[in-house]
Design a protein around this motif. Structure first.
Motif, PDB file in Angstrom:
ATOM      1  N   LEU A 112      -7.629  -2.019   3.703  1.00  0.00           N
ATOM      2  CA  LEU A 112      -7.115  -3.333   3.292  1.00  0.00           C
ATOM      3  C   LEU A 112      -7.712  -3.764   1.959  1.00  0.00           C
ATOM      4  N   LEU A 113      -9.019  -3.623   1.818  1.00  0.00           N
ATOM      5  CA  LEU A 113      -9.686  -3.988   0.563  1.00  0.00           C
ATOM      6  C   LEU A 113      -9.181  -3.130  -0.586  1.00  0.00           C
ATOM      7  N   PHE A 114      -9.000  -1.855  -0.324  1.00  0.00           N
ATOM      8  CA  PHE A 114      -8.442  -0.944  -1.325  1.00  0.00           C
ATOM      9  C   PHE A 114      -7.025  -1.375  -1.707  1.00  0.00           C
ATOM     10  N   LEU A 124     -16.675  -4.121  -4.124  1.00  0.00           N
ATOM     11  CA  LEU A 124     -17.217  -4.261  -5.476  1.00  0.00           C
ATOM     12  C   LEU A 124     -17.022  -2.979  -6.285  1.00  0.00           C
ATOM     13  N   THR A 125     -17.103  -1.829  -5.634  1.00  0.00           N
ATOM     14  CA  THR A 125     -16.860  -0.559  -6.329  1.00  0.00           C
ATOM     15  C   THR A 125     -15.417  -0.476  -6.807  1.00  0.00           C
ATOM     16  N   PHE A 126     -14.483  -0.935  -5.980  1.00  0.00           N
ATOM     17  CA  PHE A 126     -13.078  -0.951  -6.388  1.00  0.00           C
ATOM     18  C   PHE A 126     -12.878  -1.836  -7.621  1.00  0.00           C
ATOM     19  N   ILE A 127     -13.528  -2.996  -7.633  1.00  0.00           N
ATOM     20  CA  ILE A 127     -13.427  -3.889  -8.788  1.00  0.00           C
ATOM     21  C   ILE A 127     -14.064  -3.251 -10.015  1.00  0.00           C
ATOM     22  N   LEU A 128     -15.190  -2.561  -9.815  1.00  0.00           N
ATOM     23  CA  LEU A 128     -15.869  -1.917 -10.943  1.00  0.00           C
ATOM     24  C   LEU A 128     -14.969  -0.862 -11.582  1.00  0.00           C
ATOM     25  N   LEU A 185      -2.797  -1.544  -4.621  1.00  0.00           N
ATOM     26  CA  LEU A 185      -1.383  -1.554  -4.234  1.00  0.00           C
ATOM     27  C   LEU A 185      -0.739  -2.917  -4.449  1.00  0.00           C
ATOM     28  N   GLN A 186      -1.364  -3.768  -5.252  1.00  0.00           N
ATOM     29  CA  GLN A 186      -0.848  -5.114  -5.489  1.00  0.00           C
ATOM     30  C   GLN A 186       0.587  -5.122  -5.991  1.00  0.00           C
ATOM     31  N   ARG A 187       0.900  -4.211  -6.874  1.00  0.00           N
ATOM     32  CA  ARG A 187       2.191  -4.256  -7.570  1.00  0.00           C
ATOM     33  C   ARG A 187       3.304  -3.483  -6.856  1.00  0.00           C
ATOM     34  N   ILE A 188       2.982  -2.878  -5.715  1.00  0.00           N
ATOM     35  CA  ILE A 188       3.970  -2.085  -4.992  1.00  0.00           C
ATOM     36  C   ILE A 188       4.683  -2.969  -3.963  1.00  0.00           C
ATOM     37  N   ALA A 189       5.996  -2.889  -3.926  1.00  0.00           N
ATOM     38  CA  ALA A 189       6.780  -3.717  -3.010  1.00  0.00           C
ATOM     39  C   ALA A 189       7.927  -2.911  -2.417  1.00  0.00           C
ATOM     40  N   ILE A 190       8.451  -3.414  -1.297  1.00  0.00           N
ATOM     41  CA  ILE A 190       9.606  -2.821  -0.643  1.00  0.00           C
ATOM     42  C   ILE A 190      10.775  -3.786  -0.806  1.00  0.00           C
ATOM     43  N   THR A 191      11.883  -3.319  -1.358  1.00  0.00           N
ATOM     44  CA  THR A 191      13.050  -4.173  -1.553  1.00  0.00           C
ATOM     45  C   THR A 191      13.960  -4.100  -0.341  1.00  0.00           C
ATOM     46  N   VAL A 192      14.235  -5.277   0.249  1.00  0.00           N
ATOM     47  CA  VAL A 192      15.123  -5.378   1.412  1.00  0.00           C
ATOM     48  C   VAL A 192      16.238  -6.354   1.059  1.00  0.00           C
ATOM     49  N   GLY A 193      17.400  -5.827   0.732  1.00  0.00           N
ATOM     50  CA  GLY A 193      18.494  -6.689   0.300  1.00  0.00           C
ATOM     51  C   GLY A 193      18.146  -7.381  -1.004  1.00  0.00           C
ATOM     52  N   SER A 194      18.208  -8.714  -0.991  1.00  0.00           N
ATOM     53  CA  SER A 194      17.876  -9.493  -2.185  1.00  0.00           C
ATOM     54  C   SER A 194      16.421  -9.942  -2.201  1.00  0.00           C
ATOM     55  N   THR A 226      -2.897 -12.360  -2.578  1.00  0.00           N
ATOM     56  CA  THR A 226      -4.066 -13.230  -2.473  1.00  0.00           C
ATOM     57  C   THR A 226      -4.433 -13.507  -1.023  1.00  0.00           C
ATOM     58  N   VAL A 227      -3.437 -13.833  -0.224  1.00  0.00           N
ATOM     59  CA  VAL A 227      -3.690 -14.192   1.177  1.00  0.00           C
ATOM     60  C   VAL A 227      -4.336 -13.038   1.932  1.00  0.00           C
ATOM     61  N   CYS A 228      -3.859 -11.825   1.704  1.00  0.00           N
ATOM     62  CA  CYS A 228      -4.414 -10.663   2.412  1.00  0.00           C
ATOM     63  C   CYS A 228      -5.840 -10.349   1.962  1.00  0.00           C
ATOM     64  N   LEU A 229      -6.156 -10.655   0.700  1.00  0.00           N
ATOM     65  CA  LEU A 229      -7.545 -10.511   0.250  1.00  0.00           C
ATOM     66  C   LEU A 229      -8.444 -11.449   1.048  1.00  0.00           C
TER      67      LEU A 229
END
Length: 403
Positions: free
Chosen positions: A16-18, A116-120, A23-32, A366-369
């Motif tokens: 989840l932290l990773f 913190l390592t991921f942020i670094l 994966l912030q910018r990855i999304a699944i498109t469902v219809g509109s 943000t919420v999932c963070l």
């Protein structure tokens, strides 16, 4: 047995932290509509954690407040236009906060350090993005070449630091926007100062924060570090202030810094980024008719309405505009229990980020963070830690004893 618990407990939260970063910018498109991948992964990971953690359960206070909010909202939605997608999206995002789960002391520390390592890692990427442009290279952002069907739309992943510049703001490649990158960096600095005091990392975070050219991260850092500084030992306080002053001085004296500082006057313009985020949303909500102010315009209507000036709704004005004053009070109490229950300076910093600086109420990134990071930091006694501990190695030993 302890090793087994460690494996069962950590990998879903680590994932989840990773995901909250990479994966912030990855999304699944469902219809509109688009569903960010992080939301799907969060719900699946939460289910795994609840099934594997015997110390999990439900917050009675939260479930009472949340379902009271939903009941009133459903009643007020009658005979109104609303977005069913927005309504059920909110439920999917916040139902996970009804549950609690506990971790062993060493697991908490291990997970925080992984975050913190991921942020670094992304800090180095962001600095490289900027430096590479200075030496004549182009802006590096591989995710920009992905199809719009697989990337989160509605965000400016990067843009020029000024209208007449060829230099783009660093986004660390994986963050939705430079602004959100800067906020993650600020949270990283707050955690480092509070717990580990690894000053070389703080320097890297500060440098990366500068090349985002974003004011939101600086605002968050100022608001969060002021109370921390007064609890530090004098030499550590002076060290941080000197490092910060040197980096800020070098930045402010540069052409890029002068442009960033010039944006402090943006509040005077109703079309500026500052007004769009911090002034216009509240004006729109407060100027509503009395019945709409009390009972709301309906879920999703903030995104469907055309306003006379640009508006970017943060959490509180969006709640007020769409759900009305009475349900909003219940939801704010619900949020208060999430962030302030046995809270500390890190949870307060996350609250500031969530309420005022991020995309807000329905932004899964943000919420999932918050969902994955808050359980790790809420029960740490920072006051004792800051008074008793000075070195990173001693910090780690003390924190393991305190959590």
């Amino acid at each position: 047995m302890k090793a087994l618990e460690f494996n069962n407990y950590t990998w879903p939260v680590t994932f989840l932290l990773f995901s909250s970063i990479f994966l912030q910018r990855i999304a699944i498109t469902v219809g509109s509509n688009q569903i960010p991948l992080i939301l799907v992964l969060t719900l699946l990971s939460l289910l795994i954690i609840l099934l594997s953690n015997r110390e999990s359960g439900i917050f009675v206070v939260r479930i009472t407040l949340f379902f009271s909010f939903l009941l009133l909202t459903t009643l007020f939605m009658l005979n109104k236009e609303y977005s069913a997608f927005s309504y059920f999206y909110l439920i999917a995002l916040y139902v996970p906060f009804l549950f609690y789960f506990n971790f062993l002391n060493e697991i908490k520390i291990n997970l925080i350090q992984r975050f913190l390592t991921f942020i670094l890692i992304t800090s180095f990427i962001g600095i490289f993005q900027f430096v590479f442009q200075l030496i004549g290279g182009s802006f590096i952002d591989p995710l920009a070449y992905l199809s719009s069907s697989y990337t989160q739309q509605g965000y400016l992943s990067t843009y020029q630091i000024s209208y007449d510049s060829n230099i783009m703001k660093s986004n660390g490649i994986f963050y939705l926007e430079p602004s959100l990158f800067s906020q993650f960096l600020a949270i990283g600095i707050v955690i480092e100062i509070s717990l580990f005091k690894r000053w070389w990392r703080i320097i890297i975070y500060l440098l990366a924060l500068m090349v985002t050219f974003s004011g939101t991260g600086i605002l968050l850092l100022v608001a969060a570090t002021i109370p921390i500084l007064f609890k530090l030992k004098l030499k550590n306080m002076l060290l941080f202030l000197i490092l910060g002053a040197i980096i800020f001085g070098l930045f402010a004296s540069s052409e890029f810094g002068q442009y960033t500082l010039s944006r402090t006057q943006e509040y005077k313009s109703p079309n500026s980024s500052f007004s769009t985020r911090f002034i216009n949303p509240y004006k729109v909500s407060i100027d509503s008719e009395p019945k709409d102010l009390l009972f709301g315009h309906g879920p999703g209507q903030a995104d469907r309405t055309e306003f006379i000036y640009p508006v970017n709704f943060s959490v509180l004005p969006k709640l007020l505009y769409e759900y009305g004053l009475i349900p909003s009070i219940l939801f704010v109490l619900f949020l208060g229990h999430i962030f302030l229950y046995r809270g500390n300076v890190i949870s307060y910093s996350l609250l500031i980020m969530y309420l005022f600086l991020s995309g807000g109420l329905l932004q899964p990134q943000t919420v999932c963070l918050m969902l994955s990071l808050l359980p790790l930091v809420l029960k740490i006694d920072f006051d004792f830690n800051l008074k008793q501990v000075t070195s990173p190695k001693k910090n780690l030993k003390k924190i393991r004893q305190m959590v």
